[in-house]
Design a protein around this motif. Structure first.
Motif, PDB file in Angstrom:
ATOM      1  N   PHE A 102      20.531  42.309 -12.681  1.00 21.05           N
ATOM      2  CA  PHE A 102      19.904  43.357 -13.485  1.00 21.05           C
ATOM      3  C   PHE A 102      20.781  43.734 -14.680  1.00 21.05           C
ATOM      4  O   PHE A 102      20.273  43.982 -15.761  1.00 21.05           O
ATOM      5  N   ARG A 125      20.337  41.216 -17.232  1.00 21.49           N
ATOM      6  CA  ARG A 125      19.025  41.304 -17.897  1.00 21.49           C
ATOM      7  C   ARG A 125      18.884  42.604 -18.679  1.00 21.49           C
ATOM      8  O   ARG A 125      17.791  42.993 -19.046  1.00 21.49           O
ATOM      9  N   LEU A 130      19.205  45.582 -17.691  1.00 21.12           N
ATOM     10  CA  LEU A 130      18.563  46.644 -16.903  1.00 21.12           C
ATOM     11  C   LEU A 130      19.644  47.373 -16.110  1.00 21.12           C
ATOM     12  O   LEU A 130      19.554  47.548 -14.895  1.00 21.12           O
ATOM     13  N   ARG A 158      20.549  50.378 -15.779  1.00 25.21           N
ATOM     14  CA  ARG A 158      20.206  51.581 -15.015  1.00 25.21           C
ATOM     15  C   ARG A 158      19.601  51.217 -13.662  1.00 25.21           C
ATOM     16  O   ARG A 158      19.444  52.074 -12.796  1.00 25.21           O
ATOM     17  N   HIS A 159      19.242  49.928 -13.497  1.00 29.85           N
ATOM     18  CA  HIS A 159      18.710  49.463 -12.214  1.00 29.85           C
ATOM     19  C   HIS A 159      19.684  48.514 -11.518  1.00 29.85           C
ATOM     20  O   HIS A 159      19.292  47.807 -10.580  1.00 29.85           O
ATOM     21  N   SER A 185       9.139  56.681 -13.317  1.00 30.48           N
ATOM     22  CA  SER A 185       9.947  56.903 -14.521  1.00 30.48           C
ATOM     23  C   SER A 185      11.169  57.728 -14.163  1.00 30.48           C
ATOM     24  O   SER A 185      11.047  58.813 -13.616  1.00 30.48           O
ATOM     25  N   ARG A 186      12.366  57.214 -14.457  1.00 33.27           N
ATOM     26  CA  ARG A 186      13.576  57.890 -14.004  1.00 33.27           C
ATOM     27  C   ARG A 186      14.477  58.200 -15.200  1.00 33.27           C
ATOM     28  O   ARG A 186      14.083  58.923 -16.098  1.00 33.27           O
ATOM     29  N   CYS A 187      15.659  57.629 -15.232  1.00 33.51           N
ATOM     30  CA  CYS A 187      16.618  57.945 -16.292  1.00 33.51           C
ATOM     31  C   CYS A 187      16.226  57.257 -17.601  1.00 33.51           C
ATOM     32  O   CYS A 187      15.607  56.204 -17.596  1.00 33.51           O
TER      33      CYS A 187
END
Lengths: 269, 269
Positions: free
Chosen positions: A40, A43, A45, A47-48, A218-220
């Motif tokens: 992640f 890629r 991502l 925050r994930h 939907s988060r940060c």
């Protein structure tokens, strides 16, 4: 998350130890500490990140403290003209701006924000910047009043007649919010979930299929647009503050923050 | 839907009464009868018409009959080279193609289809046309075998080790499917719901928010690409047929269709 440690993840602080160009500077910080090694992270991502720590929430101490350790990559400089009391809203405002990373709002789109808590009021202001027609429905007249000078419509839940919107943001923080939101989104509309309510919901999913609803978790969100909106005074956050406590009065502060209808409580070490 | 009337909504038939250019022609028909007057009809969302009737499901008799009345606007001519036994799959195949109206699949995207029922097998074939890497997980070895000559991977649920996919299609038709699907979609991935299971689910929604999952309800779809895929033999439907009954043996046919593992049962008046 079963977290045990120092809580708190919304902060503004001054760098006391770190790279020379940051020392002495005021900063805010993103709360997901990524590993930079997993799929992640590669890629983009982060925050994930599968191995992430989350400040004050998962495996990393938070900000209800005099000092906190944050990866340099997570820090953002605070513009000089922003007061501490404004900059501290960067993290929740970024979470509001995350919605605009996920959906394309057009002027005139009908948007409902359910919930008049801090996150609901920030979401409403962020979404209003698109020219969408935003309505906030909540339980607290005194909180809804904070939006009076904006072009955002408001209604008390008890007096509100449910109708259908193109986009519905569920920011109630309560277990009933999802059901209410489902009833207010039009066929082929979008329901954005902001509440991380831990309890299991009893949710009938068939209407979601029949009406082809899109549900977005939907988060940060991104700090840059949040800081810009604060600096340009495109959103109003100071009225959201209820009281400031000294960190030594932290227990009183947490109790106060837990009162029904309480606005934002700040702690200062 | 509490429907009381003639059931059935997948059909191929011959026009016996209607506009001259259609009389005697073989047709298939879309199942949502729209009012052409409401907001959704005007916005070209006729399948979501607020006053719609749905053939065999809501306020309109269906096709388990010698004759059925269908609005002319809902009819599509069947290409000569298609057998009745192929054309009758147009409606469920259109529902599979609906997914491609809703999401953009790229070659190499990892797609999981949960469920090896008729809809699951049709979805897998439709999605495979994009070049995506498609896996079907189901409970029936003999159904999964039907995909053997395709490039679609298959696995039995009991022997399958859950891993994460970019897209997950929930087509199990069972109440447990949602939970299983949630565990198999990666952060920021997309879960497409095809099952209209009537029971309420006990769904923990927090993971949906934390992992920023997109959940898409997906129902009826466009007939044109389905007919084209059938005509060009891009999908294989004949192996999905288990048996054909005379309409007069309709009760036996319905009982047979209800058996665990049954493939498609056809009725011929």
């Amino acid at each position: 998350m079963g977290f045990c440690g120092v809580p708190g993840h919304e902060f503004v602080g001054t760098v006391t130890d770190g790279p020379k160009h940051l020392e002495g500077k005021r900063v805010v910080g993103e709360i997901n500490f990524s590993c930079e090694r997993c799929e992640f992270c590669h890629r983009d991502l982060r925050r994930h990140c599968a191995a992430r720590k989350v400040m004050g929430i998962l495996d990393a101490d938070g900000v209800f403290a005099e000092y906190v350790a944050v990866p340099v990559a997570n820090l953002h400089l605070v513009p000089e003209k922003l007061a501490d009391e404004e900059a501290v809203f960067t993290e929740p405002l970024a979470a509001a701006f995350e919605i605009l990373e996920q959906v394309q709002l057009e002027p005139g789109d009908e948007v409902l924000v359910l919930g008049d808590g801090k996150l609901g009021l920030l979401c409403a202001q962020a979404l209003k910047l698109t020219g969408a027609d935003v309505t906030v429905v909540g339980k607290h007249a005194e909180k809804l009043k904070l939006l009076k000078r904006s072009l955002i419509r408001t209604a008390l839940l008890d007096e509100w007649k449910v109708r259908q919107f193109d986009f519905v943001v569920e920011a109630t923080g309560s277990a009933d919010g999802f059901q209410l939101a489902m009833g207010a989104v039009r066929p082929r509309g979008t329901l954005i979930l902001k509440s991380t309510v831990a309890s299991k919901h009893h949710v009938p999913l068939a209407p979601l299929v029949i009406n082809e609803i899109t549900v977005l978790g939907s988060r940060c969100g991104p700090f840059a647009p949040a800081l810009e909106a604060l600096e340009k005074r495109m959103v109003s956050v100071l009225p959201l503050i209820e009281k400031e406590y000294a960190l030594s009065q932290g227990l009183d502060a947490v109790a106060h923050a837990g009162r029904s209808g309480a606005r934002k409580i700040l702690l200062r070490p």
